[in-house]
Scaffold this motif. Structure first.
Motif, short mmCIF file in Angstrom:
data_model
loop_
_atom_site.label_atom_id
_atom_site.label_comp_id
_atom_site.label_asym_id
_atom_site.label_seq_id
_atom_site.Cartn_x
_atom_site.Cartn_y
_atom_site.Cartn_z
N GLU A 3 -3.50 18.28 -9.75
CA GLU A 3 -3.49 19.73 -9.28
C GLU A 3 -3.36 19.87 -7.87
O GLU A 3 -2.46 21.13 -7.14
N ILE A 4 -3.56 19.26 -6.83
CA ILE A 4 -3.19 19.11 -5.47
C ILE A 4 -1.66 18.66 -5.30
O ILE A 4 -0.87 19.74 -4.48
N ASP A 5 -0.69 18.01 -6.07
CA ASP A 5 0.32 18.11 -5.96
C ASP A 5 0.85 19.49 -6.57
O ASP A 5 2.12 20.30 -5.24
N ARG A 6 0.42 20.08 -7.72
CA ARG A 6 0.94 21.76 -7.60
C ARG A 6 0.98 22.84 -6.39
O ARG A 6 1.65 23.32 -6.41
N TRP A 7 -0.50 22.13 -6.09
CA TRP A 7 -0.90 23.34 -4.60
C TRP A 7 0.99 23.41 -3.60
O TRP A 7 1.00 23.69 -2.24
N ALA A 8 0.39 21.82 -3.50
CA ALA A 8 1.92 20.97 -2.78
C ALA A 8 2.90 21.96 -2.68
O ALA A 8 3.31 22.22 -1.25
N ALA A 9 3.52 21.81 -3.56
CA ALA A 9 4.86 22.77 -4.00
C ALA A 9 4.15 24.51 -3.28
O ALA A 9 5.74 24.53 -2.71
N MET A 10 3.75 24.70 -3.41
CA MET A 10 3.52 25.87 -3.08
C MET A 10 3.02 26.50 -1.09
O MET A 10 3.22 26.97 -0.16
N THR A 11 2.93 25.37 -0.26
CA THR A 11 2.76 24.94 1.38
C THR A 11 4.50 24.54 1.69
O THR A 11 4.48 24.37 2.93
N ALA A 12 5.34 23.91 0.65
CA ALA A 12 6.45 23.25 1.40
C ALA A 12 7.02 24.81 2.28
O ALA A 12 7.53 23.64 3.11
N LYS A 13 7.38 25.43 2.14
CA LYS A 13 7.85 26.11 3.69
C LYS A 13 6.95 26.75 4.75
O LYS A 13 7.41 27.42 4.96
N TRP A 14 6.39 26.19 4.25
CA TRP A 14 5.30 26.58 5.59
C TRP A 14 5.75 26.17 6.44
O TRP A 14 6.61 24.50 6.46
N ASP A 15 5.60 26.59 8.15
CA ASP A 15 5.92 25.65 9.39
C ASP A 15 4.58 24.14 9.15
O ASP A 15 3.63 23.92 8.53
N ALA A 16 5.90 23.38 10.25
CA ALA A 16 5.41 22.07 10.42
C ALA A 16 4.27 21.96 10.75
O ALA A 16 4.32 22.84 12.37
N PRO A 17 3.23 21.07 10.70
CA PRO A 17 2.11 21.14 11.20
C PRO A 17 2.61 20.15 13.27
O PRO A 17 3.31 19.66 12.74
N LYS A 18 1.47 21.02 13.90
CA LYS A 18 1.69 20.52 15.11
C LYS A 18 0.08 19.97 15.53
O LYS A 18 -0.80 21.05 15.31
N PRO A 19 0.04 19.23 16.57
CA PRO A 19 -1.16 18.25 17.39
C PRO A 19 -1.92 18.91 17.86
O PRO A 19 -0.81 20.06 18.60
N ASP A 20 -3.10 19.24 17.49
CA ASP A 20 -4.04 20.94 18.29
C ASP A 20 -4.49 20.24 19.41
O ASP A 20 -4.58 18.93 19.38
N PRO A 21 -4.29 21.09 20.43
CA PRO A 21 -4.55 20.59 22.01
C PRO A 21 -5.48 19.42 22.21
O PRO A 21 -5.82 18.94 22.67
N VAL A 22 -7.08 21.25 21.48
CA VAL A 22 -8.57 20.13 21.58
C VAL A 22 -8.88 19.29 20.95
O VAL A 22 -9.45 18.26 21.35
N LEU A 23 -8.27 18.25 19.68
CA LEU A 23 -8.60 17.12 19.01
C LEU A 23 -7.71 16.66 19.58
O LEU A 23 -8.26 15.60 19.94
N SER A 24 -6.95 16.77 20.25
CA SER A 24 -5.66 15.95 20.28
C SER A 24 -6.67 15.34 22.14
O SER A 24 -5.80 14.27 22.63
N ALA A 25 -6.54 16.28 22.60
CA ALA A 25 -7.55 16.20 24.17
C ALA A 25 -8.34 14.68 23.94
O ALA A 25 -9.15 14.12 25.43
N ILE A 26 -9.14 14.57 22.80
CA ILE A 26 -10.51 13.42 23.08
C ILE A 26 -9.41 12.23 22.86
O ILE A 26 -8.96 11.46 22.13
N PRO A 27 -10.24 11.25 23.94
CA PRO A 27 -9.87 9.92 24.13
C PRO A 27 -9.73 9.16 23.02
O PRO A 27 -10.83 9.33 22.34
#
Length: 126
Positions: free
Chosen positions: A95-119
């Motif tokens: 089921e997850i694989d079916r949902w993944a297909a609907m997200t294929a054209k979404w923008d690529a994720p990028k690192p979140d600056p707040v979480l990335s700032a955690i050492p």
């Protein structure tokens, strides 16, 4: 595992979790309804008048109350928890694989600056 493969898997997983655990929740109910018309495009020309006559600029209007936020966060946490519990179940994965297909054209994720700032204790991939 190569860094490129880790990135690809993490990106796919992030999009699927967003659909399964965040988007298809009470957030959809909160998103439903009329959106005010703004000629400026930024809502600066929209004023909300409440039941006691306060005129509130759109940029200052809370669009979700505390009870709605609490319910939304509970639902998201429960879905994330269930997602992690069931990720090894083949039927769930299908089921997850079916949902993944609907997200294929979404923008690529990028690192979140707040979480990335955690050492980090381990060196970052590069």
């Amino acid at each position: 595992m190569r860094a490129e493969d880790e990135d690809r898997i993490a990106a796919k997983l992030a999009r699927v979790m967003a659909v399964a655990c965040v988007r298809n929740t009470q957030l959809e109910t909160l998103h439903a309804g009329l959106t005010p018309v703004s000629h400026t495009g930024d809502g600066s020309d929209v004023i909300v008048e409440d039941a006691v006559g306060r005129r509130i600029p759109w940029s200052e209007v809370s669009r979700i109350n505390d009870d709605e936020m609490r319910a939304l966060m509970r639902e998201i946490v429960d879905r994330l928890y269930t997602f992690h519990l069931r990720i090894d179940d083949p039927a769930f994965r299908a089921e997850i694989d079916r949902w993944a297909a609907m997200t294929a054209k979404w923008d690529a994720p990028k690192p979140d600056p707040v979480l990335s700032a955690i050492p980090a204790e381990t060196p970052e991939r590069g």
